[in-house]
Design an enzyme around this catalytic site. Structure first.
Site, short mmCIF file in Angstrom:
data_model
loop_
_atom_site.label_atom_id
_atom_site.label_comp_id
_atom_site.label_asym_id
_atom_site.label_seq_id
_atom_site.Cartn_x
_atom_site.Cartn_y
_atom_site.Cartn_z
N TYR A 5 -12.41 -1.85 -3.45
CA TYR A 5 -12.86 -2.14 -2.09
C TYR A 5 -14.39 -2.10 -1.96
CZ TYR A 5 -8.29 -2.25 0.36
OH TYR A 5 -7.05 -2.60 0.85
N HIS A 10 -1.81 -5.52 1.62
CA HIS A 10 -3.11 -6.16 1.40
C HIS A 10 -2.89 -7.59 0.92
CE1 HIS A 10 -7.20 -6.86 -0.16
NE2 HIS A 10 -6.58 -7.46 -1.17
N LYS A 42 0.84 -1.20 0.00
CA LYS A 42 0.00 0.00 0.00
C LYS A 42 0.88 1.26 0.00
CE LYS A 42 -3.82 -2.16 2.62
NZ LYS A 42 -4.74 -1.91 3.77
N ASN A 87 -1.59 0.04 7.15
CA ASN A 87 -1.07 -1.26 7.60
C ASN A 87 -0.27 -1.99 6.52
OD1 ASN A 87 -3.22 -1.97 6.04
ND2 ASN A 87 -4.35 -3.05 7.64
N GLU A 96 -10.01 -10.04 -7.30
CA GLU A 96 -8.93 -9.07 -7.17
C GLU A 96 -7.81 -9.27 -8.21
OE1 GLU A 96 -7.74 -9.32 -3.05
OE2 GLU A 96 -9.58 -8.38 -2.36
N1 UDP Z 1 -9.51 -0.65 7.84
C1 UDP Z 1 -9.60 0.53 8.54
N2 UDP Z 1 -10.35 0.56 9.70
C2 UDP Z 1 -10.98 -0.56 10.19
C3 UDP Z 1 -10.89 -1.76 9.46
C4 UDP Z 1 -10.14 -1.78 8.29
O1 UDP Z 1 -9.05 1.56 8.14
O2 UDP Z 1 -11.64 -0.48 11.23
C5 UDP Z 1 -8.73 -0.68 6.60
C6 UDP Z 1 -7.40 -1.40 6.78
O3 UDP Z 1 -6.40 -0.69 6.06
C7 UDP Z 1 -7.66 -2.76 6.17
C8 UDP Z 1 -8.63 -2.42 5.06
O4 UDP Z 1 -9.44 -1.39 5.60
O5 UDP Z 1 -6.46 -3.35 5.71
C9 UDP Z 1 -9.53 -3.56 4.62
O6 UDP Z 1 -10.18 -4.10 5.76
P1 UDP Z 1 -10.24 -5.66 5.99
O7 UDP Z 1 -11.19 -5.92 7.11
O8 UDP Z 1 -10.51 -6.34 4.69
O9 UDP Z 1 -8.76 -6.02 6.51
P2 UDP Z 1 -7.56 -6.83 5.81
O10 UDP Z 1 -8.18 -7.92 4.96
O11 UDP Z 1 -6.76 -5.85 5.00
O12 UDP Z 1 -6.76 -7.39 6.95
MG MG Z 2 -9.61 -7.73 3.45
#
Ligand code: UDP
Ligand code: MG
Length: 141
Positions: A49, A115, A9, A112, A126
């Protein structure tokens, strides 16, 4: 052999972690089958997303993923989907296991670093979002 989509990212690119992320995948015997660097528009980020469109973090998430260049890759290997998820660590770096990418480098849940597709179904949406068949180079054993 399984394929998954991973992204370094904008915060990961900014922190100079492209090689670090790919290196961690390669060390676990995963292969990079496709690779490119690009910058998503807000609209493209919203469609990538779309699964999160009703979440409270949708707007800030799509802002941050479109804030700068990203590196997208198809990662291939045995159990690639769960292997990449394991190497990434939990979504919130505060909950991520020590030694995972997010525990080691992420500043907060929104920034974070990385992805990874969370299921076969996600991967099959994706991967073609970013890559045509001609751009994916399956590893020959
Ligand atoms: N995210 C966020 N706040 C939250 C949950 C998720 O900003 O409370 C962001 C975070 O960057 C995350 C992305 O949204 O990586 C997608 O969320 P997901 O639950 O799919 O997490 P991932 O699969 O990336 O672990
Ligand atoms: Mg996810």
């Amino acid at each position: 052999m399984e394929k998954t989509l991973s992204i370094v990212k904008p915060d990961g690119v900014k922190k100079n972690l492209i090689g670090e992320v790919m290196g961690r995948f390669e060390q676990k015997n995963l292969r990079i089958a496709a690779l490119k660097m690009l910058k998503l528009s807000k609209e493209e980020a919203m469609s990538f997303y779309a699964v999160h469109k009703d979440k409270p973090f949708y707007d800030s998430l799509t802002d941050s993923i479109s804030a700068g260049p990203i590196v997208v890759m198809v990662v291939e290997g045995n159990d690639a989907i769960s292997m990449v998820r394991k190497l990434m660590g939990a979504t919130n770096p505060k909950d991520a296991a020590p030694g995972t990418i997010r525990a080691d480098f992420a500043s907060d849940i929104e920034h974070n670093i990385v992805h990874g597709s969370d299921s076969e179904e996600s991967a099959s949406f994706e991967i073609p979002f970013f890559f045509s068949l001609l751009e994916i180079h399956p590893v020959v054993a």
